[in-house]
Design an enzyme around this catalytic site. Structure first.
Site, mmCIF file in Angstrom:
data_model
loop_
_atom_site.group_PDB
_atom_site.id
_atom_site.type_symbol
_atom_site.label_atom_id
_atom_site.label_comp_id
_atom_site.label_asym_id
_atom_site.label_seq_id
_atom_site.Cartn_x
_atom_site.Cartn_y
_atom_site.Cartn_z
ATOM 1 N N ASP A 1 34.183 4.355 17.007
ATOM 2 C CA ASP A 1 33.327 5.433 16.505
ATOM 3 C C ASP A 1 33.352 6.610 17.488
ATOM 4 O O ASP A 1 32.775 6.546 18.572
ATOM 5 C CB ASP A 1 31.900 4.910 16.336
ATOM 6 C CG ASP A 1 30.986 5.877 15.608
ATOM 7 O OD1 ASP A 1 31.311 7.077 15.548
ATOM 8 O OD2 ASP A 1 29.945 5.426 15.102
ATOM 9 N N SER B 1 23.547 5.815 11.304
ATOM 10 C CA SER B 1 23.825 7.183 11.710
ATOM 11 C C SER B 1 22.492 7.934 11.873
ATOM 12 O O SER B 1 21.613 7.446 12.571
ATOM 13 C CB SER B 1 24.772 7.846 10.706
ATOM 14 O OG SER B 1 25.312 9.043 11.206
ATOM 15 N N TRP B 2 22.334 9.114 11.234
ATOM 16 C CA TRP B 2 21.051 9.808 11.343
ATOM 17 C C TRP B 2 19.910 8.897 10.927
ATOM 18 O O TRP B 2 18.806 8.968 11.487
ATOM 19 C CB TRP B 2 21.031 11.069 10.476
ATOM 20 C CG TRP B 2 19.643 11.519 10.137
ATOM 21 C CD1 TRP B 2 18.995 11.379 8.946
ATOM 22 C CD2 TRP B 2 18.698 12.124 11.036
ATOM 23 N NE1 TRP B 2 17.710 11.867 9.036
ATOM 24 C CE2 TRP B 2 17.502 12.338 10.303
ATOM 25 C CE3 TRP B 2 18.752 12.512 12.364
ATOM 26 C CZ2 TRP B 2 16.371 12.912 10.862
ATOM 27 C CZ3 TRP B 2 17.610 13.093 12.937
ATOM 28 C CH2 TRP B 2 16.440 13.287 12.185
#
Length: 343
Positions: free
Chosen positions: A289, A131-132
């Protein structure tokens, strides 16, 4: 007598999902003074003589967890984790409204990672995150490719403004009622207005109740976006269910970063992925997602020589058994010096 029909082929038994390695405790830890009044928490687990691996958490502002230690084989890896500025055990903590965020930027986090590498005497390390964390890993690796041996990413995002707009506006077409509530949490914001910036302002409001309400509304939206994923059945509130201080810090940091486009030129991490040539990469992404749709991982895999993308059909942003198994296999292969198959 008529011939008997040939037997139906018996498919091979499905491989059992891989489990994480057993829980471990750090053998070393500390607070690194990175300047700007910031001290970054770090810890090291596993084998002191093992292959160095840095675990980069998501959010931004989520902080590292004990579970993150368990993806790398502790017999073969020297596992380094750290809490990015303002979250986890780093100080000052962003849940405190007195903690200014002006020194909390992507460029400074990249510099913090380099300071930590130098402190620990590591020549180069594998980078692992999702993710990040994938954005921060890519930013670091493109600036310091000589310091990166391999990269393992999941739920890939490059935090382009277009990706941010999708998550906090575009995904509303799948959850119109929940998005209306999210927008209503920032009173006076137009439907085509800067809702992320409005929340960033609310998270810096002098009234604690306003800050708390904004953090809850933000997390309600994040939880809605992942609600259709298989993993959400057992963990329906991965964002909103966090302790109050951790939730406040995460949302304050998230809205701070996303309202500034993470201080990255639009598309730069994809455009300059050629800088990663020579660094083997394993990308794992769930087809379901909605938070960080698959097209970003696909674009990255097409632009990065040496990267291999695995699409998990039954997973979303939260992952699941299959995602976990792919990540563990990639990390095990790199621990042994193995490279991914050529495309």
């Amino acid at each position: 007598m008529p011939a008997e029909p040939p037997p139906h082929p018996v498919p091979p038994p499905a491989e059992a999902p891989r489990e994480l390695y057993p829980p471990i405790r750090p053998y070393d830890s500390g607070l690194l003074d990175v300047g700007d009044g910031q001290r970054v928490y770090w810890e090291v687990c596993g084998n002191p003589r093992g292959k160095p691996a840095l675990v980069v958490h998501g959010g931004p502002g989520s902080g590292c967890t004990e579970r993150m230690r368990r993806y790398c084989d502790p017999e073969r890896y020297r596992i380094v984790l750290f809490d990015q500025r303002g979250c986890g055990r780093s100080t000052p903590h962003a849940a405190d409204p007195a903690t200014a965020l002006r020194h909390n930027t992507t460029g400074r986090l990249v510099s913090d990672m380099e300071r930590l590498r130098t402190l620990l005497g590591i020549e180069s390390w594998l980078l692992f995150g999702g993710s990040w964390g994938s954005t921060l890993i890519l930013a670091y690796a493109q600036e310091h490719p000589e310091r990166v041996s391999e990269i393992v990413l999941s739920s890939v995002t490059t935090t382009r403004r277009s990706e941010i707009d999708w998550l906090y506006r575009g995904a509303g077409r799948f959850f119109p009622r929940e998005w209306e509530r999210f927008l209503a949490g920032a009173p006076g914001t137009a439907r085509d207005g800067d809702v992320v910036g409005a929340y960033a302002a609310l998270l810096n409001h002098p009234d604690a109740a306003v800050r708390e309400r904004a953090a809850l509304d933000w997390c309600d939206w994040e939880d809605a976006v992942i609600s259709g994923e298989p993993a959400a059945r057992t963990n329906p509130r991965p964002y909103g269910g966090r302790p109050s201080a951790a939730r406040l810090a995460m949302v304050r940091i998230c809205s701070h970063y996303f309202s500034h486009g993470a201080w990255l030129e639009e598309g730069v991490l994809l455009r300059e992925a050629y800088r990663l040539a020579g660094i083997p990469g394993a990308l794992t992404h769930g087809r379901l997602d909605l938070s960080t749709p698959l097209d970003t991982a696909w674009e990255l895999s097409r632009s990065w020589p040496g990267a291999e993308l695995t699409v998990v059909e039954d997973a979303g942003h939260l992952g699941g058994d299959t995602t976990r198994s792919h990540l563990l296999r990639s990390l095990d292969r790199f621990a042994d010096g193995g490279r991914l198959s050529a495309r």
